[in-house]
Design an enzyme around this catalytic site. Structure first.
Site, PDB file in Angstrom:
ATOM      1  N   SER A 177      30.716  18.608  37.143  1.00  0.00           N
ATOM      2  CA  SER A 177      30.493  17.811  35.941  1.00  0.00           C
ATOM      3  C   SER A 177      30.449  16.306  36.272  1.00  0.00           C
ATOM      4  CB  SER A 177      31.574  18.138  34.908  1.00  0.00           C
ATOM      5  OG  SER A 177      31.207  17.703  33.622  1.00  0.00           O
ATOM      6  N   ASP A 232      23.844  25.359  29.586  1.00  0.00           N
ATOM      7  CA  ASP A 232      25.003  24.462  29.611  1.00  0.00           C
ATOM      8  C   ASP A 232      24.946  23.513  28.415  1.00  0.00           C
ATOM      9  OD1 ASP A 232      26.887  22.379  30.210  1.00  0.00           O
ATOM     10  OD2 ASP A 232      26.731  22.841  32.336  1.00  0.00           O
ATOM     11  N   HIS A 259      29.322  25.690  30.355  1.00  0.00           N
ATOM     12  CA  HIS A 259      29.768  24.548  31.156  1.00  0.00           C
ATOM     13  C   HIS A 259      31.049  24.929  31.891  1.00  0.00           C
ATOM     14  CE1 HIS A 259      29.725  20.366  32.373  1.00  0.00           C
ATOM     15  NE2 HIS A 259      31.031  20.290  32.118  1.00  0.00           N
TER      16      HIS A 259
END
Length: 424
Positions: A210, A338, A367
Site C-alpha cells: 500500500s 482493490d 485491499h
C-alpha cells in the site's frame, strides 16, 4: 535483459469463465498484447488466463513462478466481495507469533524510525544471508498480520527479515515535528544504508504494501542505476494518488477513509506536544480532529513536506511516475477490485516498457486481502508464495556481495530491548 516479443490477437474477444458462468466485458483487440515465449512453454500455458500478467521483464521473470499456471480461486463468500474480503483479512487473518528485537535508528534530521528484527537470527543465519526489508502500509507496522505471514515465510526460506516501522507507527518514537508521507523516501534511504553497512556481504531486498509500496517504488525510481537493492516487490500500490483520492471519498470507501483518519489522529495525539508551538501553515486543530485522510494531510502532511496544497501533494507523490526510472528487478502485484488502489491507476504502459518490471493483477483480492490459495481463509494471503518465488529466483541469480569496508553503525537500541509481540 531480453525484451519480450509482442504479438496481438486478431479477432475481438468475449471471454467466458466456466467458474463464474459470466462473460467478461468485450475488449478491443489492439489492447490485448502478449508475449509468445511467456505464454507458451512446450505447448503449456505458463500463467492462468484468470490473471493479467504483463511487463518488460515478462520473459526474464515468469519462469520463476511455480503457481501462476493455476486459476486464482477466491475463497467462497469471503472472496466474492472486495469489501468483505478487505475487512475479513484485516480482522480475522491469523497473526503468527514472532519474537522481535527492536532497534531505533536516529535519522539525519534527529527523527527516529523503529526496525524490528527477528530475535535469534544473528545466531541462526550467516552474515551473507539475504536481507529482506518490509514496509507496511499507512499506520501499519510489524504487528500486522500480512507483515507477519511474509516475515515467517521469508525466514523459513533462509532470509534475514527486518520490519521498517515508519515514524509513529507500531509505537515507533516521534522526536521531531514530522511524520512520514507518500513522497518522503529519505528514511527508507537511511534504513537501506544502515542495513547494508551492518550486513555488507548480503544481498538486500524489499517488499512494500500500500503506502509502503508507493514509497518503495519512488525510492527505486530516485536511486535508479545506483539502487543498492537486488530486487523489490510492490503490493496493493495506489500508484496514482490523485485517482486513489477520488475513489477514497466515494461509497463504502468512506469507511476506510474514516478508519485510517482515526488511526492517524491517534498517532498524532500521542505526540501533539511536539507540534504545540509550531507556526507557519500548519493547521494543528484540523489534523487533530481530521475526519478523513485528506483533512489530516491538509492540516499536517502537505505542510511538513513543502507542498502548496493537498492536490499538489498527491499529484507529486505518486509512484506511477517513477516506474520508467526503475532499474532494479521489480514485481508489482495488484487486485483488479482493490477499493483503495484502483486498477485504472496502474501505470501499465510504463511497466510494459521497462525490462526490469513485471505486473500481476488478480481478478479479486480487495485491499491487502487475497483470501485465496491453500492457506485460505485465515492463513497467509495468495501473494506470499508468489513473492517468495520471485525473490528466490533473483537470489539464485545474484552473485554474493563482497564488501570493501564496513561503516560504523549510528543506532540506538530502544529501552525495551527484546519485545515479545503476541497478537490474535
Amino acid at each position: 535483459m531480453a525484451r519480450p516479443a509482442w504479438g496481438c490477437v486478431t479477432p475481438p474477444l468475449s471471454i467466458f469463465s466456466p467458474r463464474s458462468g459470466l462473460y467478461t466485458e468485450r475488449v478491443r483487440t489492439q489492447k490485448i498484447h502478449f508475449s509468445v515465449a511467456a505464454m507458451l512453454d512446450g505447448g503449456q500455458r505458463r500463467y492462468d488466463p484468470s490473471l493479467e500478467v504483463l511487463g518488460g521483464g515478462l520473459d526474464s521473470y515468469l519462469p520463476a513462478f511455480k503457481t501462476l499456471n493455476r486459476p486464482y480461486d477466491a475463497f467462497p463468500v469471503v472472496g466474492w466481495n472486495r469489501h468483505v474480503e478487505t475487512i475479513f483479512a484485516s480482522f480475522f487473518r491469523s497473526v503468527p507469533d514472532v519474537r522481535l528485537r527492536r532497534e531505533c535508528l536516529r535519522t539525519k534530521d534527529d527523527g527516529a524510525v523503529a526496525l524490528d528484527w527477528v530475535s535469534g537470527d544473528d545466531r541462526r543465519l550467516g552474515a551473507d544471508s539475504p536481507v529482506l526489508i518490509l514496509l507496511p502500509g499507512l499506520t501499519g507496522g510489524s504487528e500486522d498480520s500480512y507483515v507477519r505471514h511474509l516475515l515467517v515465510r521469508a525466514r523459513s526460506n533462509g532470509m534475514r527479515v527486518v520490519v521498517f516501522n515508519s515514524r509513529g507507527c507500531a509505537d515507533s518514537p516521534v522526536t521531531t515535528a514530522q511524520f512520514y508521507s507518500a513522497s518522503f523516501t529519505e528514511d527508507l534511504r537511511q534504513v537501506v544504508a544502515h542495513v547494508s553497512n551492518r550486513y555488507p556481504n548480503a544481498n538486500l531486498y524489499a517488499v512494500g504494501w500500500s503506502l509502503g509500496a508507493n514509497i518503495l517504488v519512488r525510492y527505486l525510481g530516485q536511486e535508479s542505476h545506483a539502487c543498492p537493492l537486488s530486487g523489490a516487490v510492490s503490493l496493493c500500490n495506489p500508484f496514482n494518488l490523485v485517482i486513489a483520492d477520488e475513489d477514497f471519498r466515494k461509497g463504502f470507501n468512506i469507511v476506510y477513509d474514516k478508519t485510517l483518519a482515526n488511526a492517524l489522529r491517534k498517532i498524532f495525539k500521542k505526540h501533539i506536544l511536539i507540534f504545540e508551538d509550531i507556526g507557519g501553515e500548519f493547521n494543528i486543530p484540523l489534523a487533530a480532529n481530521a475526519k478523513s485522510v485528506r483533512e489530516f494531510d491538509d492540516g499536517l502532511t502537505r505542510v511538513s513536506f513543502g507542498f502548496k496544497s493537498v492536490d499538489d501533494y498527491y499529484s507529486n507523490s505518486s509512484s506511477s511516475d517513477s516506474i520508467k526510472h526503475v532499474c532494479t528487478p521489480l514485481l508489482c502485484i495488484q487486485a483488479a477490485n482493490d477499493p483503495i488502489a484502483p486498477s485504472r491507476g496502474i501505470p501499465r504502459e510504463d511497466i510494459k516498457e521497462n525490462p526490469n518490471c513485471l505486473l500481476i493483477v488478480t481478478p479479486k483480492g480487495g485491499h491487502l486481502g487475497w483470501v485465496s490459495g491453500p492457506e485460505a481463509p485465515r492463513g497467509a494471503p495468495w501473494t506470499d508464495p508468489v513473492v517468495m518465488d520471485f525473490l528466490e529466483h533473483l537470489e539464485r541469480g545474484r552473485p554474493k556481495v563482497i564488501a570493501s569496508s564496513s561503516e560504523s553503525d549510528t543506532v540506538q537500541l530502544c529501552t525495551e530491548g527484546l519485545r515479545h509481540l503476541k497478537c490474535g
